[in-house]
Design a protein around this motif. Structure first.
Motif: not given
Length: 246
Positions: A7-11, A25-31, A47-50
């Motif tokens: 779980i990643y919180m983007l700024e 925004p938040t990213v959910i990333w697992d295998k 900005e989001i891509s960066n």
């Protein structure tokens, strides 16, 4: 910022009516999967891509976008993301939000401004026109609709919590494994304090309070707010205070 495993919180910096702010925004990333929760304002694709790149998250592996609700700062760059990523990306939102997001219904905030248009000062009339253009450019099809209590098979399991009030189909996302809530706009953090969203930007304040009370049923230790970022503390106690108007 990595909040929990997967779980990643983007700024993301944003400018709203000449005022600088930050959205999360938040990213959910697992295998097995990679999801983005909410997509910023129109024009924030780069900005989001960066930020994905900065966090070491493979943007082109994105499989799904979950929109917590219809507001322009949450759906704004969704269309651009869908256009730029070559693979198929599913869009998910609550069933009550679908027709606002795909343009069949006028978004709530836009309709509210339109009703007052004759009485608005010039700067808000200009804001209305920009908002209208922004919504028209941000329409996307919702591939799957969500319902209250639905369990999504990502990152150990995500529970959809239907929390209407800010908009008719606002949702939060709850991760039991980490006792973590992605709150969308039902809550925000100001000066380190967890607060409810200001009443003048809610669709229905009575419903909003009931939705905050509903969140007290969940064992929450961490909250990610789209406005304000991360909150850790006695969440249940604070939610009870908000319900009581404290």
């Amino acid at each position: 910022m990595k909040v929990e495993n997967g779980i990643y919180m983007l700024e993301i910096s944003a400018n709203i009516m000449e005022r600088e702010s930050v959205i999360y925004p938040t990213v959910i990333w697992d295998k097995d999967s990679l999801l983005l929760i909410d997509t910023g304002f129109p024009g924030q694709f780069q900005e989001i891509s960066n930020v994905f790149e900065k966090e070491g998250i493979p943007f082109n592996k994105l499989e799904a976008i979950i929109l917590t609700h219809q507001d322009i700062d949450h759906i704004g760059s969704c269309a651009s993301i869908l256009k730029e990523i070559s693979g198929e990306v599913e869009v998910l939102a609550h069933e009550e939000e679908k027709e606002y997001i795909n343009g069949e219904k006028t978004p709530i905030k836009l309709a509210q401004l339109r009703e007052k248009l004759d009485y608005l000062p010039d700067n808000l009339k200009m804001f209305y026109e920009k908002l209208k253009i922004g919504f028209e450019a941000s329409r996307v099809d919702v591939d799957k609709t969500l319902v209250d209590g639905q369990e999504l098979p990502y990152c150990g399991g995500i529970t959809v919590v239907y929390t209407p009030g800010h908009t008719p189909g606002h949702i939060c996302l709850y991760f039991q494994q980490w006792k973590l809530l992605i709150a969308g706009d039902i809550l925000n953090v100001e000066d380190g304090i967890l607060n409810k969203t200001k009443e003048d930007i809610n669709f229905n304040n009575e419903l909003n309070i009931k939705s905050i009370e509903k969140l007290m049923k969940y064992d929450i230790e961490t909250v990610i707010c789209y406005h304000g970022g991360l909150y850790k503390g006695d969440v249940k106690k604070r939610l009870g205070e908000l319900v009581k108007g404290l």
